[in-house]
Each structure stands twice: as structure tokens, then as C-alpha cells.
Design an enzyme around this catalytic site. Structure first.
Site, PDB file in Angstrom:
ATOM      1  N   ASN A  24     -11.987  50.002 -44.930  1.00  0.00           N
ATOM      2  CA  ASN A  24     -11.748  51.440 -45.065  1.00  0.00           C
ATOM      3  C   ASN A  24     -11.304  52.096 -43.764  1.00  0.00           C
ATOM      4  OD1 ASN A  24     -12.444  52.325 -47.896  1.00  0.00           O
ATOM      5  ND2 ASN A  24     -14.235  51.084 -47.411  1.00  0.00           N
ATOM      6  N   TYR A  36     -24.199  39.723 -58.915  1.00  0.00           N
ATOM      7  CA  TYR A  36     -23.706  40.857 -59.693  1.00  0.00           C
ATOM      8  C   TYR A  36     -23.358  40.434 -61.123  1.00  0.00           C
ATOM      9  CZ  TYR A  36     -22.876  44.478 -56.036  1.00  0.00           C
ATOM     10  OH  TYR A  36     -23.001  45.448 -55.081  1.00  0.00           O
ATOM     11  N   ASP A  61     -14.717  41.948 -49.485  1.00  0.00           N
ATOM     12  CA  ASP A  61     -15.138  41.547 -48.127  1.00  0.00           C
ATOM     13  C   ASP A  61     -16.506  40.873 -48.154  1.00  0.00           C
ATOM     14  OD1 ASP A  61     -16.425  43.995 -48.746  1.00  0.00           O
ATOM     15  OD2 ASP A  61     -16.038  44.907 -46.789  1.00  0.00           O
ATOM     16  N   ASP A 116     -22.587  42.900 -42.516  1.00  0.00           N
ATOM     17  CA  ASP A 116     -21.245  43.357 -42.146  1.00  0.00           C
ATOM     18  C   ASP A 116     -21.344  44.827 -41.770  1.00  0.00           C
ATOM     19  OD1 ASP A 116     -18.600  44.072 -41.865  1.00  0.00           O
ATOM     20  OD2 ASP A 116     -17.912  43.013 -43.651  1.00  0.00           O
TER      21      ASP A 116
HETATM   22  N1  LIG Z   1     -11.130  49.941 -32.450  1.00  0.00           N
HETATM   23  C1  LIG Z   1     -11.953  50.441 -33.373  1.00  0.00           C
HETATM   24  N2  LIG Z   1     -11.496  51.302 -34.309  1.00  0.00           N
HETATM   25  C2  LIG Z   1     -12.312  51.817 -35.242  1.00  0.00           C
HETATM   26  N3  LIG Z   1     -13.628  51.531 -35.314  1.00  0.00           N
HETATM   27  C3  LIG Z   1     -14.131  50.683 -34.427  1.00  0.00           C
HETATM   28  C4  LIG Z   1     -13.332  50.087 -33.416  1.00  0.00           C
HETATM   29  N4  LIG Z   1     -14.138  49.274 -32.688  1.00  0.00           N
HETATM   30  C5  LIG Z   1     -15.369  49.360 -33.217  1.00  0.00           C
HETATM   31  N5  LIG Z   1     -15.388  50.221 -34.242  1.00  0.00           N
HETATM   32  C6  LIG Z   1     -16.567  50.527 -35.058  1.00  0.00           C
HETATM   33  O1  LIG Z   1     -16.379  49.726 -36.183  1.00  0.00           O
HETATM   34  C7  LIG Z   1     -16.748  50.407 -37.380  1.00  0.00           C
HETATM   35  C8  LIG Z   1     -15.723  50.011 -38.431  1.00  0.00           C
HETATM   36  O2  LIG Z   1     -15.838  48.610 -38.533  1.00  0.00           O
HETATM   37  P1  LIG Z   1     -14.770  47.695 -39.220  1.00  0.00           P
HETATM   38  O3  LIG Z   1     -13.470  47.800 -38.536  1.00  0.00           O
HETATM   39  O4  LIG Z   1     -15.403  46.375 -39.344  1.00  0.00           O
HETATM   40  O5  LIG Z   1     -14.722  48.447 -40.597  1.00  0.00           O
HETATM   41  P2  LIG Z   1     -13.857  48.186 -41.872  1.00  0.00           P
HETATM   42  O6  LIG Z   1     -13.715  46.723 -42.100  1.00  0.00           O
HETATM   43  O7  LIG Z   1     -12.626  49.006 -41.798  1.00  0.00           O
HETATM   44  O8  LIG Z   1     -14.833  48.810 -42.902  1.00  0.00           O
HETATM   45  P3  LIG Z   1     -15.320  48.407 -44.348  1.00  0.00           P
HETATM   46  O9  LIG Z   1     -15.005  46.942 -44.532  1.00  0.00           O
HETATM   47  O10 LIG Z   1     -16.794  48.679 -44.302  1.00  0.00           O
HETATM   48  O11 LIG Z   1     -14.564  49.288 -45.258  1.00  0.00           O
HETATM   49  C9  LIG Z   1     -16.799  51.880 -37.064  1.00  0.00           C
HETATM   50  O12 LIG Z   1     -18.010  52.420 -37.548  1.00  0.00           O
HETATM   51  C10 LIG Z   1     -16.758  51.948 -35.539  1.00  0.00           C
HETATM   52  O13 LIG Z   1     -17.990  52.420 -35.014  1.00  0.00           O
HETATM   53  C1  LIG Z   2     -19.430  48.511 -49.199  1.00  0.00           C
HETATM   54  C2  LIG Z   2     -18.034  48.263 -48.682  1.00  0.00           C
HETATM   55  C3  LIG Z   2     -17.329  49.591 -48.422  1.00  0.00           C
HETATM   56  C4  LIG Z   2     -18.163  47.527 -47.340  1.00  0.00           C
HETATM   57  O1  LIG Z   2     -16.909  47.262 -46.819  1.00  0.00           O
HETATM   58  C5  LIG Z   2     -17.207  47.369 -49.655  1.00  0.00           C
HETATM   59  O2  LIG Z   2     -17.786  46.106 -49.786  1.00  0.00           O
HETATM   60  C6  LIG Z   2     -17.056  48.032 -51.009  1.00  0.00           C
HETATM   61  O3  LIG Z   2     -16.281  48.913 -51.177  1.00  0.00           O
HETATM   62  N1  LIG Z   2     -17.842  47.544 -52.002  1.00  0.00           N
HETATM   63  C7  LIG Z   2     -17.815  48.038 -53.370  1.00  0.00           C
HETATM   64  C8  LIG Z   2     -19.186  48.245 -53.900  1.00  0.00           C
HETATM   65  C9  LIG Z   2     -20.033  46.980 -53.952  1.00  0.00           C
HETATM   66  O4  LIG Z   2     -19.832  46.031 -53.182  1.00  0.00           O
HETATM   67  O5  LIG Z   2     -20.948  46.954 -54.797  1.00  0.00           O
HETATM   68  K   LIG Z   3     -15.209  44.726 -43.576  1.00  0.00           K
END
Ligand SMILES: Nc1ncnc2c1ncn2[C@@H]1O[C@H](COP(=O)(O)OP(=O)(O)OP(=O)(O)O)[C@@H](O)[C@H]1O
Ligand SMILES: CC(C)(CO)[C@@H](O)C(=O)NCCC(=O)O
Ligand SMILES: [K+]
Length: 244
Positions: A9, A91, A100, A120
Site C-alpha cells: 500500500n 482462512y 503478501d 510483516d
Molecule cells: N523509504 C521508505 N518509504 C516509505 N516508508 C518507509 C520507508 N522506509 C521505511 N518505511 C516504513 O515502512 C513502512 C511501510 O513498509 P513497507 O514498505 O514494507 O509497506 P508496504 O509493503 O507498502 O505495505 P503493506 O504491504 O502493509 O501494504 C512505513 O510505515 C514506514 O514507517
Molecule cells: C494487511 C495487509 C494490508 C498487509 O499488507 C494485506 O495483507 C491485506 O490487504 N490483506 C487483506 C486482508 C487479510 O489479509 O485478511
Molecule cells: K508488504
């Protein structure tokens, strides 16, 4: 070469692999105009693209358009599944689980080292438990660091605070300290809770991934840091589906 993409996200992470070796790795903000600009010169050599994503359908379609403009290779999206090998999803509505989580669990399962927890720490934090048998025992979804800080800032008129890298958990004496120490305090409690669950469930390993993994380790979580766990699981799943 194969391009593996984990689109969360907040951020998109990618790996470029050729014949089992790593060619390149990178990340971009999800809404970047050109998330793959660093590997544009290699695009002609990409023969397949595999994606694990948890973004909305609208943003997924936008990502697909970006990928199609970037290279001509087939693009395959992989989702959570009822089971793969010995790993069995808890699930009932498997397709509601974030891809993920499934791919991170599959990477950990492939190590063949018994039961584990996967944490994660991304936009949201997820915790999943998997027994020695491969049975997913279920998990938790919690708000991530930026999500928590944003909701405190936005939803309470008088909580104004500054950023801080301080890893302290003692009671704060200013708004900034109360918020920032509160986060570390919460994460330390979460780390203790995960350890207690693992002891109770007989899980021998904790793996942590995501943008805030280091913050969780600093707060006291005792875990192996695997920054590319989702991409590793995705690579395994995509390799298997190519051979099928
Ligand atoms: N360069 C960066 N840009 C954005 N967020 C960062 C960065 N470095 C560390 N973070 C931290 O990482 C978190 C987001 O982690 P990550 O990039 O793993 O999320 P994501 O994979 O996009 O999220 P999700 O899989 O939960 O939707 C943020 O809460 C922030 O605090
Ligand atoms: C919880 C997040 C946002 C973590 O990236 C992702 O795994 C997601 O959108 N999951 C859908 C809801 C679930 O896993 O039950
Ligand atoms: K992730």
C-alpha cells in the site's frame, strides 16, 4: 530474466533475477510515475513478470498498464491460496487474505526448518503463525507505524508531535515523547506477546520483514530479518507455476 514485484500500500519493491542469480533490486513509492526507471535498459531481456500485491483493483490495473508499457513479457499476478505443498491456509475465504502474507509464509515454509511466526511490519503489521505440520494457525492485522501516527495526528485535534528516532519506552513528558515512546512501548509489548505465543504454540523461529522491521527489532523483537521475504515466496510460487 524475470521481474518479481511486491506492491504494497505504500511502496513497491522489485527484484530482477536471471538464471537463479540476482541482477538487481529496488523500490519505489507506489504512485511513482515510473517505478522501474532504474531497469529500463534491461526491459527487453525480461521474459516474465510475477506480481504479489495487496493494492486496490483500480491501482492494480494502473500497475498492470505501467508494466505493459515497460516490457512486453507476460505478467502473472499471484494470490493467496488454500494450500501449497504442505502449507495449508487457515482462512476459509482464502482469496480475502493479502497475497503478501501468503507469499511471506511460503518463503518461510520453504526453508524447511519447522514451525514459525512471520511478522510483516509494513503499512499494516501482520503476524502469522505456522505449525511444524505446515498448518497456518491464523494471525493478526494491526495498524502500521505511519498509519498509527497519522490517525493520532488526524483524528485528535490537540495531538501535535514531531518525528523522532529515539527508541525509548519510558513514560513521556511531552506530546512528542508520549506518542513516540508509546509506539516503542506498544511494539515491545507486541514483541513479548509474539514470543509468548511462539513458546505456547511450539514455534521455533520468528521472521520479520517490511519497512519497519528494524524498528520492531530495536523495540525488542527477537527475529531473523528477511527484507525480501515476500519476493522470495513469490519467486518460489512463480517458479512452480511455470513448471506446472
Ligand atoms: N523509504 C521508505 N518509504 C516509505 N516508508 C518507509 C520507508 N522506509 C521505511 N518505511 C516504513 O515502512 C513502512 C511501510 O513498509 P513497507 O514498505 O514494507 O509497506 P508496504 O509493503 O507498502 O505495505 P503493506 O504491504 O502493509 O501494504 C512505513 O510505515 C514506514 O514507517
Ligand atoms: C494487511 C495487509 C494490508 C498487509 O499488507 C494485506 O495483507 C491485506 O490487504 N490483506 C487483506 C486482508 C487479510 O489479509 O485478511
Ligand atoms: K508488504
Amino acid at each position: 530474466m524475470k521481474l518479481l514485484v511486491d506492491a504494497g500500500n505504500t511502496r513497491l519493491k522489485w527484484l530482477l533475477v536471471g538464471d537463479g542469480h540476482l541482477v538487481g533490486t529496488g523500490s519505489a513509492i507506489l504512485d511513482a510515475d515510473d517505478p522501474f526507471c532504474d531497469i529500463r535498459c534491461q526491459s527487453a531481456h525480461i521474459r516474465r513478470v510475477a506480481v504479489s500485491t495487496v493494492i486496490s483493483e483500480e491501482r492494480r490495473q494502473h500497475l498492470q498498464v505501467q508494466l505493459e508499457a515497460f516490457c512486453r513479457a507476460p505478467i502473472v499476478f499471484h494470490w493467496a491460496e488454500p494450500r501449497r505443498g504442505g502449507l495449508v491456509n487457515a482462512y476459509t475465504e482464502t482469496d480475502r487474505m493479502g497475497a503478501d502474507r501468503w507469499h511471506a509464509m511460503y518463503a518461510a515454509w520453504q526453508a524447511d526448518e519447522g514451525g514459525f511466526a512471520v511478522v510483516d511490519a509494513g503499512s499494516a503489521i501482520t503476524i502469522d503463525y505456522v505449525a511444524d505440520t505446515g498448518a497456518h494457525l491464523g494471525g493478526y492485522i494491526l495498524p502500521g507505524k505511519q498509519m498509527m501516527l497519522r490517525s493520532l495526528r488526524q483524528d485528535a485535534a490537540r495531538i501535535g508531535f514531531d518525528a523522532s528516532d529515539v527508541q525509548a519506552a519510558e513514560p513521556g513528558a511531552s506530546t512528542t515523547e508520549c506518542v513516540q515512546h508509546g509506539l516503542v512501548w506498544l511494539w515491545a509489548s507486541m514483541a513479548a506477546r509474539i514470543e509468548a505465543d511462539c513458546r505456547r504454540l511450539g514455534l521455533g523461529r520468528v521472521l520479520v520483514t517490511g519497512g519497519d522491521a528494524e524498528g520492531l527489532l530495536d523495540a525488542g523483537l527477537s527475529a531473523h530479518h528477511e527484507p525480501s521475504l515476500v519476493l522470495k515466496g513469490l519467486a518460489a510460487v512463480d517458479g512452480e507455476s511455470e513448471r506446472e
